[in-house]
Design a protein around this motif. Structure first.
Motif, short mmCIF file in Angstrom:
data_model
loop_
_atom_site.label_atom_id
_atom_site.label_comp_id
_atom_site.label_asym_id
_atom_site.label_seq_id
_atom_site.Cartn_x
_atom_site.Cartn_y
_atom_site.Cartn_z
N VAL A 9 0.85 -1.07 -0.05
CA VAL A 9 0.01 0.13 0.03
C VAL A 9 1.03 1.21 -0.04
CG1 VAL A 9 -1.73 1.31 1.15
CG2 VAL A 9 -1.71 -1.12 1.20
N LEU A 10 0.67 2.24 -0.98
CA LEU A 10 1.39 3.54 -1.08
C LEU A 10 0.85 4.81 -0.38
CD1 LEU A 10 2.87 3.09 -4.72
CD2 LEU A 10 4.05 2.44 -2.63
N ARG A 11 -0.47 4.69 -1.02
CA ARG A 11 -1.26 5.82 -0.25
C ARG A 11 -2.84 5.28 -0.39
NH1 ARG A 11 1.18 7.30 -4.95
NH2 ARG A 11 -0.41 7.99 -6.61
N ILE A 12 -3.38 6.14 0.42
CA ILE A 12 -4.97 5.87 0.45
C ILE A 12 -5.41 7.12 -0.34
CG2 ILE A 12 -7.17 5.75 1.90
CD1 ILE A 12 -5.09 3.31 2.25
N ARG A 13 -6.32 6.74 -1.37
CA ARG A 13 -6.97 7.61 -2.24
C ARG A 13 -8.30 8.42 -1.79
NH1 ARG A 13 -8.75 4.67 -6.93
NH2 ARG A 13 -9.28 6.37 -7.61
N GLU A 15 -11.57 7.00 1.37
CA GLU A 15 -11.95 6.18 2.46
C GLU A 15 -13.14 6.61 3.32
OE1 GLU A 15 -9.35 5.01 5.68
OE2 GLU A 15 -8.26 7.00 5.51
N GLN A 20 -11.92 1.40 1.25
CA GLN A 20 -10.70 2.03 1.19
C GLN A 20 -10.29 2.00 -0.25
OE1 GLN A 20 -8.40 0.33 4.47
NE2 GLN A 20 -7.91 2.67 5.07
N MET A 22 -7.33 2.75 -2.89
CA MET A 22 -5.74 2.95 -2.57
C MET A 22 -5.09 2.69 -3.67
SD MET A 22 -5.09 -0.42 -0.42
CE MET A 22 -6.18 -0.01 0.60
N GLU A 31 2.60 0.74 -10.26
CA GLU A 31 1.50 1.68 -9.28
C GLU A 31 0.28 1.06 -9.87
OE1 GLU A 31 1.77 5.60 -8.18
OE2 GLU A 31 3.99 5.18 -7.61
N GLU A 45 -3.02 0.58 5.96
CA GLU A 45 -2.35 1.81 6.26
C GLU A 45 -1.06 1.44 5.12
OE1 GLU A 45 -2.93 4.15 8.29
OE2 GLU A 45 -4.46 2.99 9.68
N PRO A 46 -0.58 2.77 4.67
CA PRO A 46 0.07 2.88 3.85
C PRO A 46 1.81 2.03 4.30
CG PRO A 46 -0.33 5.26 4.01
CD PRO A 46 -1.21 4.31 5.15
#
Length: 378
Positions: A9-13, A15, A20, A22, A31, A45-46
């Motif tokens: 997981v890099l980042r949550i776009r 949620e 969520q 992501m 990616e 989580e990231p």
């Protein structure tokens, strides 16, 4: 049958409590977008290592190009206390216990415990999830014009996506206040009220949630094979029988398209004709946009006479004006209202007809008045 791939997981776009969305890095170093349902495993989580189900993207299917998080690589899934006794997604690793509106201990049980009828109430039935925002926009527009505030309830079946949280339209309509309540039926889950099947879902929508205007469709996604019965949309015809069995009025939105690369879907879709000819054994009301081109009128004439067709005046301009009030992208099968106005006009016609049916009940008009209004002979 399943393509698995590790990811990070890099980042949550985006949620909510239920979903969520992501960005993940796959094993190939690329990616990609992914969807995760915290209800199943806990929040992501990231930096989390995840197992991704990449099957649909690998096959190029219509999932929006998103993978699905299926498990953690380096941490334990979170446990949640069961809230009911009915299992959805039964006998799979992701089966979850929910409290359905019908079961003992649920606050909605009393409203439906002795109910077995819709009492002549109109229920609008659609094949595609993309019809939902069109219907909701029409009903809101009518409400503003006539200064009425009906309660709008959406019943999501399990013919498409199972989690309600996947529906962006559902999320947007709830934020706008255009949906008053949602029911998820069968193995679909995540609505404000859960139901064991469509029969109970409709009774809950009408009697427990006090729905004035009720729309039924599957969640995002539909299965089709090009064979007469090999499509998940056969549930629309089955829904006609369900509504009729509950002594309601099934209002059937036909799938009519002016544009489609597949001949079987141009004009009146073979899905609609199969449903009305072979699946829906009970009579339904089938609203059609007026005017219709002569060649479409010929197709419409093949609809079995046990069903009742109604001509509803709605032009392309009128549809555009109504649908412009929905402040989010509105497309179906990749096309907007200007690209396939016939499809959007047809859905609008179904929503307008149901509004008239509901108004008829509220105003205490006779059961034949709507037929006379449209010049239809029952």
């Amino acid at each position: 049958m399943i393509v698995w791939e590790k990811g990070e997981v890099l980042r949550i776009r985006e949620e909510t409590e239920a979903v969520q969305r992501m960005v993940v890095r796959t094993e190939a170093g690329e990616e990609a977008f992914a969807v995760h349902y915290p209800l199943l495993l806990g929040r992501a989580e990231p930096g989390d290592g995840v197992w991704l189900n990449t099957t649909a993207v690998e096959m190029g299917l219509g999932t929006g190009g998103e993978h699905f998080v299926a498990g953690w690589i380096s941490k334990r899934p979170q446990s949640f206390a069961p809230v009911g006794h009915i299992m959805k997604m039964r006998y799979t690793p992701w089966q979850i216990a929910v409290s359905t509106g019908e079961e003992e201990g649920n606050p909605h049980r009393e409203a439906v415990a002795d109910r077995d009828t819709l009492g002549g109430w109109p229920i609008l039935l659609g094949e595609l999830h993309s019809m939902l925002p069109i219907v909701a926009a029409v009903w809101r527009h009518q409400g503003l014009i006539h200064r009425k505030r009906p309660r709008v309830v959406y019943v999501m079946t399990d013919g498409g996506a199972l989690p309600f949280a996947l529906s962006q339209h559902g999320k947007h309509l709830q934020e706008l206040g255009w949906l008053d309540a949602t029911v998820t039926a069968g193995h679909a889950f995540g609505g404000e009220v859960e139901a064991v099947n469509l029969h109970s879902a409709l009774l809950l929508a009408r009697h427990a949630l006090k729905g004035d205007l009720v729309f039924v469709s599957m969640g995002p996604g539909i299965v089709g094979t090009g064979t007469p019965f090999g499509f998940s949309g056969v549930e629309q015809g089955e829904a006609v029988n369900t509504v009729a069995a509950l002594k309601g009025v099934p209002v059937f939105i036909p799938r009519i398209q002016g544009v489609d690369g597949r001949e079987r879907h141009r004009g009146v879709s073979h899905h609609t004709l199969t449903n009305l000819e072979r699946v829906a054994l009970a009579p339904a009301e089938v609203p059609l946009p007026d005017p219709l081109e002569p060649e479409l009128s010929l197709q419409v004439e093949t609809i079995p006479r046990r069903h009742r067709t109604f001509s509803i005046a709605v032009t392309e301009v009128e549809a555009e004006v109504i649908l412009r009030t929905y402040p989010f992208p509105l497309r179906s099968m990749g096309r907007g209202v200007s690209e396939d106005p016939l499809f959007f006009r047809t859905v609008c016609a179904g929503a307008l007809h149901t509004w008239k049916r509901w108004t008829q009940i509220v105003e205490g008009r006779s059961s034949l008045s709507i037929h006379r209004e449209y010049g239809h002979k029952p």
